[in-house]
Design a protein around this motif. Structure first.
Motif, short mmCIF file in Angstrom:
data_model
loop_
_atom_site.label_atom_id
_atom_site.label_comp_id
_atom_site.label_asym_id
_atom_site.label_seq_id
_atom_site.Cartn_x
_atom_site.Cartn_y
_atom_site.Cartn_z
N LYS A 1 -9.40 3.00 -14.31
CA LYS A 1 -8.09 2.53 -14.00
C LYS A 1 -7.60 1.89 -15.02
CE LYS A 1 -9.93 1.67 -9.73
NZ LYS A 1 -9.81 1.51 -8.31
N GLN B 1 -7.38 8.64 -3.56
CA GLN B 1 -8.01 7.15 -3.30
C GLN B 1 -7.88 7.09 -1.74
OE1 GLN B 1 -4.63 4.28 -4.53
NE2 GLN B 1 -6.14 2.89 -5.02
N GLY C 1 0.24 -3.39 -12.46
CA GLY C 1 -0.39 -4.20 -11.48
C GLY C 1 0.61 -5.36 -11.02
N TYR D 1 -4.22 -6.79 -0.91
CA TYR D 1 -4.71 -5.24 -1.57
C TYR D 1 -5.68 -5.35 -2.60
CZ TYR D 1 -4.79 -0.83 -3.46
OH TYR D 1 -5.26 0.43 -3.89
N GLN E 1 -11.49 5.81 -0.04
CA GLN E 1 -11.46 4.64 0.81
C GLN E 1 -12.06 4.97 2.30
OE1 GLN E 1 -7.51 3.61 0.16
NE2 GLN E 1 -8.09 2.39 -1.80
N TYR F 1 0.83 -1.20 0.06
CA TYR F 1 0.02 -0.09 -0.01
C TYR F 1 0.96 1.31 -0.04
CZ TYR F 1 -3.89 3.06 1.23
OH TYR F 1 -4.87 3.95 1.59
N PRO G 1 2.12 5.69 -7.59
CA PRO G 1 0.66 5.28 -7.95
C PRO G 1 0.47 4.82 -9.23
CG PRO G 1 1.14 7.70 -7.92
CD PRO G 1 2.61 6.70 -7.63
N PRO G 2 -0.68 4.15 -9.61
CA PRO G 2 -1.66 3.54 -8.55
C PRO G 2 -0.94 2.40 -7.76
CG PRO G 2 -2.24 2.75 -11.10
CD PRO G 2 -0.86 3.82 -11.01
N VAL G 3 -1.46 2.30 -6.53
CA VAL G 3 -0.91 1.19 -5.67
C VAL G 3 -1.26 -0.30 -6.43
CG1 VAL G 3 -1.21 -0.20 -3.57
CG2 VAL G 3 -1.70 2.52 -3.73
N LYS H 1 0.25 -6.20 -6.97
CA LYS H 1 -1.27 -6.21 -6.69
C LYS H 1 -1.33 -7.51 -5.92
CE LYS H 1 -4.39 -3.93 -8.54
NZ LYS H 1 -5.54 -3.46 -9.43
N PHE I 1 -8.95 -5.53 -0.56
CA PHE I 1 -9.20 -3.98 -0.14
C PHE I 1 -9.74 -3.21 -1.09
CE2 PHE I 1 -7.36 0.24 0.79
CZ PHE I 1 -7.76 0.51 1.89
N GLU I 2 -9.21 -3.00 -2.46
CA GLU I 2 -9.66 -2.43 -3.38
C GLU I 2 -10.79 -2.73 -3.66
OE1 GLU I 2 -6.86 -1.39 -7.09
OE2 GLU I 2 -7.87 -2.99 -7.53
N GLU J 1 -0.30 2.55 -19.52
CA GLU J 1 0.80 2.17 -19.29
C GLU J 1 1.43 1.20 -19.94
OE1 GLU J 1 0.76 1.02 -15.10
OE2 GLU J 1 3.00 1.03 -14.71
N ARG K 1 -4.38 11.92 -0.27
CA ARG K 1 -4.71 11.77 -1.82
C ARG K 1 -6.00 11.28 -1.91
NH1 ARG K 1 -0.84 6.16 -2.52
NH2 ARG K 1 -1.46 5.38 -0.51
N GLU L 1 -5.76 3.47 -17.88
CA GLU L 1 -4.61 4.01 -17.22
C GLU L 1 -3.53 2.56 -17.24
OE1 GLU L 1 -3.91 7.59 -15.35
OE2 GLU L 1 -3.39 6.36 -13.33
N GLU L 2 -3.95 1.63 -16.75
CA GLU L 2 -2.96 0.68 -16.33
C GLU L 2 -2.71 -0.30 -17.65
OE1 GLU L 2 -3.49 -1.12 -12.33
OE2 GLU L 2 -3.21 -2.91 -13.27
N TYR L 3 -3.97 -0.77 -18.23
CA TYR L 3 -3.67 -1.70 -19.32
C TYR L 3 -3.52 -1.14 -20.55
CZ TYR L 3 -5.71 -4.70 -15.91
OH TYR L 3 -6.10 -5.68 -14.68
#
Lengths: 324, 426
Positions: free
Chosen positions: B392, B75, A273, A280, B79, A261, A266-268, A276, A283-284, B400, B73, B395-397
């Motif tokens: 997300k 995120q 990924g 976590y 949460q 965490y 970022p992103p965590v 991950k 949690f997400e 990035e 932040r 951004e990630e797949y």
């Protein structure tokens, strides 16, 4: 406490006395362990958003889970993490414990040094290591460069280490399925080992000091060399401790969260990924906007079952070789 | 020996535990002052600016005390809000993205603000028309206003005039062709050691940058009905290819906002950033710098980023009224102008632009005024909760994977679209 003393004298009251002593711990275990496990089990069959149950969904969340590629990739990441942390941590802490068990100078100092990471806040530890791993300003890359090595991206490197080694050897191709854990995950693993060995060393030290000196004396009289002494005396008599350390390190490694965490992203869970881990991910799924606590509970339950069955397997496999 | 070890262990553990326990707020001292908890994610200079304004509000309102609590932040803020709502202990006010608001509305946790906006202590139609176009709309669901515009920013180009002059350029690029040509020119090896030491641009892995390029190139994020991804169109692929070329051939990709440090150090010709980056860079560069609107391509387009504020339904009525009082004050032309001048966020009122505080700022920062012309046509991202999760994946797949050269842009966007579509179907 004269009445307690009286109770104890009357033999038939003994179970009651025992119960009396067990109640405080019992309340804590039931409230903070049993009830949450039971409620997670129940919640996993419901759609739960923002603390409100929106309806019974049966096994639907478990079925979704088994179709969710992120669930499996986070399981894989966790497996890499456990495989990276447990053997290394066990080996290093046993080695250090054996060395610290000798009669050397400044023993207290060394013991303190190894135990310091354990008592330092994990949050502080994570933040400091994040700086150490910083690609441009970090200490680690600085040291690497001083010794003529190449700076690495560390926590920002999504490539698998096997793939990186292969390309380091000049191989341009590497099978996609075997790229290994990302360098970012390795960085987290290094911190986990560093942080965890202090605790394990203390447990090993206690175990080592439990071994009666007579055995060592007898071995010496029989002319055993140090290696023989270790493998014939220390190792078997230490086995209950080793078994305990193995179990507890495995379980806590499966539950890793804080370092991930705080250190990644970022992103965590990044880059891409690759860090991950399952907790976590849970949690997400549970706490992010639009999260579903029921789904997260299903993940938690699967994790619980994995740890439980692994523990049972470990008992079966290892316990037969433990000498009590 | 064993005993001493144990004691040491025990002592250290006690010490560790005693450091762990802290916190706990005091709620509801009975002195007639309404105390409000305002949860936000403003840190650094933004948090400082917010605290200045909150302190000023508290000083001028003897019966209200806003307790500004930063979660660091977004995120973490999200949460914490979700957990607090689940536990039945939400704050009175919080910064939220539209997607979170949608969750809160569905849960019955967001208070409708329409009755305050249209009430006696509300805004006149004339005042509402003074808000930047779209800002109230993005806070409205089924005709009810559930959140209020708070901190919205647009992207801007920051360019180093000294570096530009060295390669014979005098102004910022206005279209994609110029953008590429300029970064090419700015990328060079100044000391002749065969290594590039001066880069055209730099940036981070950001869905926001891609989304802006996408709409400038004529693409859309989602289909019109909002049910499927549309960013994997040929326009999208072209936009991502452009982004990859900019940032990997003539620029550097850094984690987080590191690229801004490199720009401040004079190593980078120009960077894209939020207008809020200004607050973080202020006073940290020594060269002559100016801002410019993003270069255009097929059309002029831009997306807002940033959040609104909601009032929680569970708060007592006096708290809700006090919370509205704060929002009304914060979005008044004068205060939002000062907020904008301090942080770089867009003022939420058109009339703020003409106020001395904004005019002084425009005189101070070259190009800032032209950057804010984007406000007139800037759009808002899809605001569904599914898109918040989907973004997300993009951004990630998508972004990035392409920027790290793990996948071709077309493959990466197709993979991201598959995940986004799966999210939208649920």
């Amino acid at each position: 406490m004269i009445w307690l003393e009286n109770l104890r004298r009357k033999k038939f009251m003994d179970p009651l006395t025992a119960a009396f002593y067990l109640v405080p711990a019992g309340i804590i275990v039931v409230t903070f362990r049993m009830v949450p496990i039971a409620s997670a089990f129940i919640l996993s069959f419901f759609d739960v958003k923002m603390g409100r149950i929106r309806g019974f969904v049966g096994l639907a969340q478990y079925l979704d889970l088994f179709r969710d590629p992120t669930f499996f990739s986070s399981l894989g990441t966790t497996a890499y993490y456990v495989a990276g942390v447990v053997p290394a941590s066990l080996f290093l802490s046993l080695l250090a414990a054996v060395l610290l068990n000798q009669k050397i100078r400044a023993l207290g100092f060394y013991r303190t040094v190894f135990f310091l990471p354990v008592v330092t806040s994990l949050v502080a530890v994570s933040m400091v290591w994040k700086w150490i791993f910083h690609p441009r300003l970090g200490l680690l890359n600085y040291v690497f460069e001083v010794f003529g090595g190449n700076a690495m991206l560390w926590l920002e490197e999504p490539r698998g280490i096997f793939e990186m080694m292969a390309s380091g050897l000049g191989w341009s191709w590497w099978p996609d399925g075997f790229v290994g854990p990302s360098l970012a995950l390795i960085a987290v693993i290094i911190v986990a080992i560093w942080r965890g060995i202090g605790y394990n060393i203390v447990i090993f030290l206690a175990g080592l000091q439990n071994i009666p000196d007579q055995y060592y004396e007898a071995a010496r009289i029989d002319g055993a060399n140090p290696r023989g002494v270790f493998w014939r005396v220390t190792w078997p008599l230490l086995s209950p401790t080793t078994f305990y350390v193995l179990l507890s390190t495995t379980i806590t490694s499966f539950q890793v969260f804080t370092q991930i965490y705080l250190m990644t992203g970022p992103p965590v869970g990044g880059p891409m990924g690759t860090t991950k881990v399952i907790v976590y991910y849970l949690f997400e799924k549970g706490f992010d906007a639009g999260g579903n606590m029921g789904y997260a509970s299903a993940v938690a339950l699967i994790l619980f079952l994995i740890i439980l069955s692994l523990t049972l397997v470990q008992r079966r496999l290892v316990e037969s070789r433990v000498y009590y | 020996m064993k005993c001493r070890l144990l004691w040491t262990l025990l002592a250290v553990s006690v010490l560790a535990v005693s450091f762990a326990g802290c916190g706990g707020g005091d709620k509801g001292a009975d002195d007639g002052v309404v105390r409000l908890q305002f949860w936000h994610a403003m840190g650094g200079p933004l948090g400082d600016a917010l605290d200045v304004l909150v302190a000023e509000f508290n000083e001028n309102h003897s019966d209200i005390e806003i307790q500004s609590i930063s979660m660091g932040r977004y995120q973490a803020l999200s949460q914490k809000i979700m957990a607090a709502v689940a536990a039945g202990e939400p704050p009175d006010l919080a910064q939220v993205y539209e997607a979170w608001t949608e969750n809160l509305i569905e849960n019955g946790s967001a208070e409708s603000m329409s009755k305050y906006v249209n009430g006696p202590n509300g805004f006149s139609q004339e005042e509402l028309d003074d808000f930047i176009p779209g800002m109230i709309e993005t806070s409205t669901w089924d005709g009810e206003i559930y959140s209020f515009p708070f901190n919205k920013s647009v992207r801007a180009l920051y360019w180093n005039k000294v570096e530009f002059a060295k390669v014979g350029l005098t102004r910022a690029p206005t279209n994609w062709d110029e953008y590429l040509a300029y970064v090419k020119k700015l990328t060079r090896d100044t000391d002749g050691d065969g290594k590039i030491d001066q880069w055209g641009t730099a940036g981070q892995i950001s869905a926001w940058m891609f989304e802006n390029l996408l709409v400038q190139n004529g693409g859309e994020i989602l289909t019109d009905d909002g049910k499927r991804a549309a960013f994997d169109s040929p326009e999208g692929v072209e936009a991502l290819e452009f982004m990859v070329e900019l940032l990997t051939e003539y620029g550097k990709i850094t984690a987080g906002y590191e690229y801004q440090n490199d720009f401040q150090a004079g190593k980078i010709g120009m960077i894209e950033g939020s207008t809020v980056s200004l607050a973080f860079m202020e006073g940290k560069y020594t060269f002559d710098m100016a801002l410019a609107p993003l270069p255009e391509n097929k059309r002029k387009a831009s997306f807002f980023a940033g959040t609104n504020v909601v009032i929680f339904a569970d708060s007592p009525d006096v708290n809700k009224a006090a919370a509205w009082e704060f929002l009304k004050w914060f979005t008044s032309p004068e205060i939002t102008a000062r907020w904008a001048a301090m942080t770089g966020y867009a003022p939420v009122r058109r009339s703020s632009m003409d106020l001395p505080v904004m005019q002084e700022r425009f005189a101070e920062i070259e190009g800032l005024e032209s950057v804010f012309t984007q406000l007139e046509y800037a759009a808002f991202e899809p605001r569904s909760a599914a898109w918040y999760a989907g973004r997300k994946y993009l951004e990630e797949y998508g972004v990035e994977a392409a920027l790290r050269k793990q996948m071709e842009p077309s493959e990466a966007l197709a993979a991201a679209a598959r995940s986004v579509n799966a999210e939208l179907e649920d």
